[in-house]
Design an enzyme around this catalytic site. Structure first.
Site, PDB file in Angstrom:
ATOM      1  N   TYR A 164       4.404   0.481   7.300  1.00  0.00           N
ATOM      2  CA  TYR A 164       4.499  -0.476   7.874  1.00  0.00           C
ATOM      3  C   TYR A 164       5.859  -1.725   7.230  1.00  0.00           C
ATOM      4  O   TYR A 164       4.512  -2.058   6.030  1.00  0.00           O
ATOM      5  CB  TYR A 164       3.622  -0.542   9.576  1.00  0.00           C
ATOM      6  CG  TYR A 164       3.502   0.449   9.867  1.00  0.00           C
ATOM      7  CD1 TYR A 164       4.636   1.090  10.648  1.00  0.00           C
ATOM      8  CD2 TYR A 164       2.136   1.015  10.132  1.00  0.00           C
ATOM      9  CE1 TYR A 164       3.706   1.624  11.286  1.00  0.00           C
ATOM     10  CE2 TYR A 164       1.726   1.913  10.697  1.00  0.00           C
ATOM     11  CZ  TYR A 164       2.779   2.687  11.008  1.00  0.00           C
ATOM     12  OH  TYR A 164       2.418   3.392  11.698  1.00  0.00           O
TER      13      TYR A 164
ATOM     14  N   HIS B  36       6.906  -2.407  14.538  1.00  0.00           N
ATOM     15  CA  HIS B  36       5.095  -2.999  14.331  1.00  0.00           C
ATOM     16  C   HIS B  36       5.448  -4.280  13.794  1.00  0.00           C
ATOM     17  O   HIS B  36       4.296  -5.035  13.561  1.00  0.00           O
ATOM     18  CB  HIS B  36       4.628  -2.251  12.930  1.00  0.00           C
ATOM     19  CG  HIS B  36       3.280  -1.682  13.235  1.00  0.00           C
ATOM     20  ND1 HIS B  36       2.072  -2.344  12.964  1.00  0.00           N
ATOM     21  CD2 HIS B  36       2.905  -0.049  13.542  1.00  0.00           C
ATOM     22  CE1 HIS B  36       1.231  -2.085  13.169  1.00  0.00           C
ATOM     23  NE2 HIS B  36       1.659  -0.412  14.387  1.00  0.00           N
TER      24      HIS B  36
HETATM   25 MG    MG Z   1       3.331   1.591  16.658  1.00  0.00          MG
END
Ligand code: MG
Length: 447
Positions: free
Chosen positions: A199, A254
């Protein structure tokens, strides 16, 4: 027609004829314990014990609740997995829920949920919600066993033959991401989530100045938002070029960007027709959604961090996103999740329950039972359980041609092998690393 079916079709269950004797066993189904004859399936069944079972077979802490009853052999299991605060959830179950629940009648799920919910007076936090979820799902498991039906039947029956899923793809470069999408398509997936590395694509960031200055902790991660945004656009471009337009593509921001940066990124991704973009904002930035909706028609998924009804009711009723992405154990189980799903139906918001590796197989099965039954199902994350996890949790859901398949055993259809689970204790040292992310100057970024 076998004897069990003929009894049910004659309505003899209502007359008190026992339907639960004998054992059911089929492929991928756990052996369902024999439950002695009962005069009626509606006779009170008292809770005798509520306990936490925990295990960490692959470095991910998994917690389930087991609810035992005064009917020999009748018990239920439910997911209470919150790996970041596992010991706190275990204490909430063993020190409070057990005491609170003993002597209550398992039939009354709504009553037990509502009274347990307020039993701490202060409520709606992740620790207590997870403990409550384990209890709630275990009670649905028990109700299914008593009714001799899979839980999805108790929720209204099937609205689709199986649960369509998306798989996790991606890579450290756009080329690797494109390769991963082709590989997932080969495996039968029609939907693939693409991420550029982890992420935030932290590997694209320059040397972290804060570390050179001795700020923060040695393991802290660094993220350069501009490098991430540029990289994600390049990744989508390459994946569409290589994999074509047939595959559905998803991406998870995110909550790592500033709100206007997230809006700009999503506008740039519109040309690649994403299936959805997930968590563009942190829950604290929910008020940015109206601006996002004015700027782009890209479908948005939101809510894996939600714990409190105040976080989802207003944005859902204002149609500020398209998929509700709640982590079911974080809001207290199947009972509240069904209410969220029904709320979404009236506003045409589809479900996309959070289903990562830190949900136990029991929790994934609970997700899937709801997915099968509600009309406004959207998509589910695919599962990939190791042979060991399948041994610890017999009856775990499995994948077939991109669909998640659950078994037809009564209840949730997943059991837990306590003895084997105990062989994989929780780690001595907690790992905070994944959530510790900073900008180059050391400013913390929401993870
Ligand atoms: Mg997620």
């Amino acid at each position: 027609m076998n004897r069990r079916k003929s009894l049910r079709s004659l309505g003899l269950a209502a007359l008190g004829m026992p339907l639960l004797s004998g054992k059911l066993k089929a492929e991928n189904q756990p052996e369902i314990p024999t439950i002695p004859n009962r005069s009626s399936t509606l006779d009170p069944v008292k809770i005798t014990k509520v306990k936490a079972i925990y295990t960490c077979p692959h470095g991910i802490e998994l917690i389930v609740v087991k609810v035992e009853t005064d009917t020999p052999g009748l018990y239920g299991v439910g997911c209470a997995t919150f790996r970041q605060r596992a010991h706190a959830v275990i204490a909430a179950i063993d020190k409070y829920l057990d005491d609170f629940c003993r002597g209550r009648d398992v039939h009354n799920i709504e009553d037990i949920w509502q009274t347990a919910y307020v039993s701490s007076y202060w409520r709606n936090g992740p620790v207590l919600n997870n403990a409550l979820s384990g209890l709630d799902q275990a009670l649905w498991d028990i109700k299914g066993k008593l009714a001799n039906m899979p839980v999805y039947q108790l929720l209204g029956g099937k609205c689709r033959f199986a649960v369509d899923t998306y798989s996790h793809g991606g890579g450290r470069s756009p080329e690797e991401a494109a390769e991963s999408v082709l590989a997932k398509q080969e495996q039968g997936f029609r939907h693939v989530r693409i991420q550029l590395g982890g992420y935030g694509a932290t590997h694209l960031s320059d040397a972290p100045d804060f570390k050179n200055a001795g700020f923060g902790m040695p393991d802290d991660n660094v993220m350069d938002p501009v490098a991430y945004m540029k990289g994600v656009v390049r990744m989508f471009d390459k994946v569409r070029e290589v994999a074509g337009d047939k595959v559905e593509l998803l991406h998870d921001i995110h909550e790592r960007l500033q709100p206007m940066d997230a809006i700009n990124l999503i506008k740039q991704l519109e040309q690649y027709r994403p299936f959805f973009i997930e968590d563009p904002f942190s829950p604290e930035n929910i008020s940015w959604f109206p601006l996002l909706r004015q700027q782009t028609s890209v479908p948005i998924s939101m809510g894996e961090l939600y714990n409190n009804p105040h976080e989802w009711i207003e944005p859902m009723t204002k149609r500020l996103f398209d998929f509700i992405r709640i982590h079911i154990s974080q809001i207290g189980g199947i009972t509240p999740a069904m209410k969220v799903a029904r709320l979404g139906e009236w506003f045409n918001i589809r479900t996309a329950w959070h289903g990562p590796g830190d949900v136990s197989p029991v929790g994934h099965a609970a997700n899937a039972h709801i997915d099968l039954a509600v009309w406004n199902f959207g998509i589910q994350e695919a599962v990939n359980f190791s042979p060991l996890l399948q041994e610890i949790f017999p009856g775990s859901p499995r994948m077939e041609n991109g669909y998640m398949i659950i078994n037809e055993a009564p209840g949730l259809g997943v059991d837990v092998n306590e003895e084997l689970a105990m062989k994989y204790p929780l780690p001595e040292k907690n790992n905070y690393n994944w959530t510790q992310l900073r900008k180059r100057d050391g400013t913390p970024i929401r993870p």
